[in-house]
Design an enzyme around this catalytic site. Sequence first.
Site, PDB file in Angstrom:
ATOM      1  N   TYR A 113       0.825  -1.196   0.000  1.00  0.00           N
ATOM      2  CA  TYR A 113       0.000   0.000   0.000  1.00  0.00           C
ATOM      3  C   TYR A 113       0.862   1.250   0.000  1.00  0.00           C
ATOM      4  CZ  TYR A 113       0.858  -0.625   5.065  1.00  0.00           C
ATOM      5  OH  TYR A 113       1.435  -0.806   6.304  1.00  0.00           O
ATOM      6  N   ASP A 153      -3.228   2.277  10.249  1.00  0.00           N
ATOM      7  CA  ASP A 153      -2.143   1.492  10.838  1.00  0.00           C
ATOM      8  C   ASP A 153      -1.070   1.328   9.767  1.00  0.00           C
ATOM      9  OD1 ASP A 153      -0.523  -0.109  12.335  1.00  0.00           O
ATOM     10  OD2 ASP A 153      -1.788  -1.887  12.233  1.00  0.00           O
ATOM     11  N   ILE A 154      -0.397   2.407   9.472  1.00  0.00           N
ATOM     12  CA  ILE A 154       0.555   2.457   8.363  1.00  0.00           C
ATOM     13  C   ILE A 154       1.953   2.146   8.895  1.00  0.00           C
ATOM     14  CG2 ILE A 154       1.418   3.835   6.452  1.00  0.00           C
ATOM     15  CD1 ILE A 154      -1.640   3.226   6.432  1.00  0.00           C
ATOM     16  N   GLU A 155       2.479   0.980   8.508  1.00  0.00           N
ATOM     17  CA  GLU A 155       3.740   0.505   9.074  1.00  0.00           C
ATOM     18  C   GLU A 155       4.815   0.227   8.039  1.00  0.00           C
ATOM     19  OE1 GLU A 155       3.349  -2.589  11.980  1.00  0.00           O
ATOM     20  OE2 GLU A 155       1.285  -2.043  12.457  1.00  0.00           O
ATOM     21  N   THR A 156       4.475   0.292   6.759  1.00  0.00           N
ATOM     22  CA  THR A 156       5.448  -0.056   5.735  1.00  0.00           C
ATOM     23  C   THR A 156       5.190   0.765   4.479  1.00  0.00           C
ATOM     24  OG1 THR A 156       6.425  -1.929   4.523  1.00  0.00           O
ATOM     25  CG2 THR A 156       4.039  -1.924   4.788  1.00  0.00           C
TER      26      THR A 156
END
Length: 303
Positions: A113, A153-156
């Site tokens: 994403y 929940d943006i982690e990558t």
Amino acid sequence: MTTNTSSSSSSQSLLISLLLFFTLFHITLAGDISIYWGQNGNEGTLAETCATGKYAYVNIAFLNVFGNGRTPAINLAGHCNPSRCAIASTGIRSCQGQGVKVMLSIGGGSGTYSIASAADARQVADYLWNNFLGGSSTSRPLGDAVLDGIDFDIETGPTQNYDLLARYLSAYSTPARKVYLTAAPQCPYPDAHLGPALNTGLFDYVWVQFYNNPRAQCQYGSGSTADLLRSWNRWASTIPATKIFMGLPAAPGAANNGYIPTNVLTSQVLPAIKSSSKYGGIMLWNKYFDDRNGYSSSVKSSV
């Protein structure tokens, strides 16, 4: 000297009223529990999750493919067909009927994403609105129930333009129906992916992940709460959100590190953070681990 019984009675009534007011005010400041649901088929249904009465917020995890021309995809880890899970509408409505707010969480620790541009942010916002919120589409993956908002929940992946996505989503709010925005940044401050988005001031609830970041010195470790509380104070005093939540693993196996024993949370951590006007409660990852460990049941009365 004579006593004015009328005045004395009035003063006593006023004192009692004030005591009742402050008691009720204290009750309203009690925290809530937010939970992530969707990443284990053995964690029960949405309806069962909300029927426990433990949670005020449920984040459906995750829409983990979106943006930059990708066909959006949701991963619910065996709960149902990710392309068509209309049965979830029954659970969503059941939760909302009990006063639980239900969000769609986008991102996650694994997925593909990104938001490539302002135009892309607009397109993703429109997709979320029409497929999960108050818009309309023939392909709504979770059926026709209207979710309360979107959880970031943006982690990558690339870090740009999530502030624009937040602005476009927020613009869909009306006096009749608000689109809630929530986020789960990592505890190192500022969050690499969500810093600009959080600074917009558009987020209602921010549940900071105080785990899986041992080198950043912002979580519980080696029996000490010092780093954790120092980090909490920075987040709570800096981020312009309505409420800040302490995000925690619900069991030792729910994260690589950062688990806080329930007795430590209730005796050392919660008393220290509940004095903050931004305190909202705790977030737990996730429903499956909470079922196995009974974490929320152990701490709910103290939250």
